[in-house]
Motif scaffolding. Structure first.
Motif, PDB file in Angstrom:
ATOM      1  N   TRP A 177       0.813  -1.041   0.210  1.00 15.25           N
ATOM      2  CA  TRP A 177      -0.103  -0.281   0.315  1.00 15.25           C
ATOM      3  C   TRP A 177       1.330   1.366  -0.350  1.00 15.25           C
ATOM      4  O   TRP A 177       0.812   2.243   0.666  1.00 15.25           O
ATOM      5  CB  TRP A 177      -0.772  -0.178   0.986  1.00 15.25           C
TER       6      TRP A 177
ATOM      7  N   ALA B  86      -6.873  -7.591  -7.847  1.00 12.60           N
ATOM      8  CA  ALA B  86      -6.656  -7.751  -6.823  1.00 12.60           C
ATOM      9  C   ALA B  86      -5.907  -6.757  -6.638  1.00 12.60           C
ATOM     10  O   ALA B  86      -5.278  -6.158  -7.531  1.00 12.60           O
ATOM     11  CB  ALA B  86      -6.252  -9.308  -6.598  1.00 12.60           C
TER      12      ALA B  86
ATOM     13  N   ASN C 285      -5.985  -3.117  -3.717  1.00 11.68           N
ATOM     14  CA  ASN C 285      -6.351  -2.081  -2.930  1.00 11.68           C
ATOM     15  C   ASN C 285      -7.373  -2.344  -2.860  1.00 11.68           C
ATOM     16  O   ASN C 285      -8.293  -1.120  -4.042  1.00 11.68           O
ATOM     17  CB  ASN C 285      -5.286  -1.047  -3.715  1.00 11.68           C
ATOM     18  N   ASN C 286      -7.780  -2.676  -2.014  1.00  9.78           N
ATOM     19  CA  ASN C 286      -9.742  -3.048  -1.952  1.00  9.78           C
ATOM     20  C   ASN C 286     -10.427  -1.440  -1.956  1.00  9.78           C
ATOM     21  O   ASN C 286     -11.582  -1.732  -1.720  1.00  9.78           O
ATOM     22  CB  ASN C 286      -9.935  -3.151  -0.328  1.00  9.78           C
ATOM     23  N   GLN C 287     -10.040  -0.660  -1.077  1.00  4.79           N
ATOM     24  CA  GLN C 287      -9.983   1.549  -0.710  1.00  4.79           C
ATOM     25  C   GLN C 287     -10.144   1.848  -2.552  1.00  4.79           C
ATOM     26  O   GLN C 287     -11.531   2.604  -2.239  1.00  4.79           O
ATOM     27  CB  GLN C 287      -9.351   1.708  -0.261  1.00  4.79           C
TER      28      GLN C 287
ATOM     29  N   ILE D 209     -10.580  -0.599  -5.426  1.00  6.36           N
ATOM     30  CA  ILE D 209     -11.686  -1.566  -6.318  1.00  6.36           C
ATOM     31  C   ILE D 209     -13.635  -1.319  -5.508  1.00  6.36           C
ATOM     32  O   ILE D 209     -13.724  -1.395  -6.213  1.00  6.36           O
ATOM     33  CB  ILE D 209     -10.890  -3.110  -5.670  1.00  6.36           C
ATOM     34  N   ASP D 210     -12.858  -1.218  -4.501  1.00  4.05           N
ATOM     35  CA  ASP D 210     -14.413  -1.582  -3.965  1.00  4.05           C
ATOM     36  C   ASP D 210     -15.060   0.004  -4.882  1.00  4.05           C
ATOM     37  O   ASP D 210     -16.439  -0.234  -4.747  1.00  4.05           O
ATOM     38  CB  ASP D 210     -14.882  -0.633  -2.735  1.00  4.05           C
ATOM     39  N   GLN D 211     -15.106   1.147  -5.057  1.00  3.77           N
ATOM     40  CA  GLN D 211     -15.400   2.332  -5.722  1.00  3.77           C
ATOM     41  C   GLN D 211     -15.499   1.703  -7.292  1.00  3.77           C
ATOM     42  O   GLN D 211     -16.290   2.832  -7.824  1.00  3.77           O
ATOM     43  CB  GLN D 211     -14.549   3.441  -5.873  1.00  3.77           C
TER      44      GLN D 211
ATOM     45  N   ARG E  52     -13.449  -9.646  -8.669  1.00  3.61           N
ATOM     46  CA  ARG E  52     -12.478  -9.331  -8.258  1.00  3.61           C
ATOM     47  C   ARG E  52     -12.624 -10.460  -7.243  1.00  3.61           C
ATOM     48  O   ARG E  52     -12.892 -10.918  -6.569  1.00  3.61           O
ATOM     49  CB  ARG E  52     -12.811  -8.133  -7.525  1.00  3.61           C
TER      50      ARG E  52
ATOM     51  N   ASN F 190     -11.050 -10.576  -2.435  1.00  2.00           N
ATOM     52  CA  ASN F 190     -10.371  -9.881  -1.719  1.00  2.00           C
ATOM     53  C   ASN F 190      -9.688 -10.512  -0.864  1.00  2.00           C
ATOM     54  O   ASN F 190      -9.399 -10.181   0.097  1.00  2.00           O
ATOM     55  CB  ASN F 190     -11.958 -10.006  -1.329  1.00  2.00           C
ATOM     56  N   SER F 191      -9.332 -11.355  -1.098  1.00  2.00           N
ATOM     57  CA  SER F 191      -8.529 -12.368   0.263  1.00  2.00           C
ATOM     58  C   SER F 191      -7.639 -13.548  -0.662  1.00  2.00           C
ATOM     59  O   SER F 191      -7.639 -13.772  -2.005  1.00  2.00           O
ATOM     60  CB  SER F 191      -8.789 -13.130   0.760  1.00  2.00           C
TER      61      SER F 191
ATOM     62  N   GLU G  34      -9.551 -16.796  -1.143  1.00  2.00           N
ATOM     63  CA  GLU G  34     -11.082 -16.543  -2.659  1.00  2.00           C
ATOM     64  C   GLU G  34     -10.243 -17.136  -3.408  1.00  2.00           C
ATOM     65  O   GLU G  34     -10.676 -17.729  -4.345  1.00  2.00           O
ATOM     66  CB  GLU G  34     -11.097 -15.112  -1.917  1.00  2.00           C
TER      67      GLU G  34
END
Length: 297
Positions: free
Chosen positions: A141, A264, A266-268, A270-272, A281, A283-284, A287
């Protein structure tokens, strides 16, 4: 180097509040003070904290550990490393590998990492030891393009181990094997997660075309025009404006058409994002691994 107490928290996994309690009750660390009376710590204090946390993971009480001399601490740690199957908690290995890496002790780092590979295998090692190390160092990150020397040192050894594991796998594939295209966008350079994905895919009998870091979209389009690709996987890790990230996804989706895309990182970010139906996507790590096992032949 000089560290703040928040740096110690990130690197050791111990909350700042707990570190302060250990200082007050057990004289665990001896912080220096700035002119503004702010705590700061040097490499020696960081190593001591990592040792304390490691021994605490083996069951010793903090009060006991803090009463030991540095020589006694080193002896106990050496004993635990020699009896590696006895240690059950992964955090022990995370802290010791961090200690060796931050002090550029390549011999000790390699020795312990090789023992962990033999005990856990590369997949469990990455999920439970390598990945937490990278997270603590902030490799996943990053907020800038400058990588501290310790991060380079640690990541290059980890990268070498994953390369070795990939090279040890059978290269044979038949015509029914799924083909995956792996790459990082032009502004991305941290490829350890992508390399681990390469290993997992090959273990599960998939054909992998690994393009590596900083790949322009024009190169992706050329590969897709040249050969049949079943799945595309890339990581989006660095922070970037949402508009920039969305444009990249939109452009990639146009190039890939109906090919399955997997993202895959940075979820901050990808979430958007607005993703098409053929874009998935992860998430882990779990997964991703489950998905590969279920879709592989």
């Amino acid at each position: 180097m000089i560290y703040s107490i928040s740096d110690l928290e990130q690197l050791s996994g111990v909350q700042s509040h707990t570190i302060r309690i250990w200082e007050q009750r057990y004289n665990a660390l001896k912080p220096m003070r700035s002119e503004g009376n702010t705590r700061f710590y040097d490499d020696k204090q960081l190593v001591r904290l990592l040792n304390i946390v490691s021994l605490n993971q083996t069951g010793l009480k903090i009060s006991k550990i803090c009463s030991l001399s540095e020589q006694d601490v080193d002896k106990l740690l050496e004993k635990e490393i020699q009896e590696i199957p006895r240690v059950a908690k992964f955090d022990y290995y995370v802290n010791q590998l961090l200690k060796f890496g931050l002090s550029y002790d390549e011999f000790s780092f390699e020795l312990l990492l090789s023992a962990c590979i033999e005990k856990f295998g590369i997949i469990e090692l990455y999920k439970n030891i390598m990945y937490p190390i990278l997270i603590r160092l902030g490799l996943m990150w990053r907020k800038d393009d400058i990588c501290p020397a310790q991060e380079h040192f640690l990541s290059n050894i980890i990268r070498r181990k994953i390369f070795t594991a990939i090279d040890s796998l059978d290269l044979y594939h038949d015509s029914n094997d799924k083909t995956w295209l792996l790459f990082l966008p032009e502004d991305e350079e941290h490829d350890i997660g992508l390399m681990f994905a390469h290993y997992v895919l090959k273990v599960n009998n998939n054909k992998v075309i690994f393009l590596g870091t900083k790949v322009p979209l024009e190169s992706i389009e050329k590969v897709l025009n040249d050969i049949k690709i079943d799945n595309v996987l890339f990581f989006m890790i660095k922070p970037r404006p949402l508009k920039v990230a969305q444009k990249y996804i939109d452009d990639l989706q146009k190039i890939c058409k109906k090919i399955n895309i997997h993202i895959a990182g940075n979820n901050q970010i990808i979430d958007q994002l607005i993703l098409s139906k053929n874009t998935n996507r992860f998430n882990s790590l779990e997964e991703f691994e489950d998905n590969i096992k279920n879709t592989s032949k």
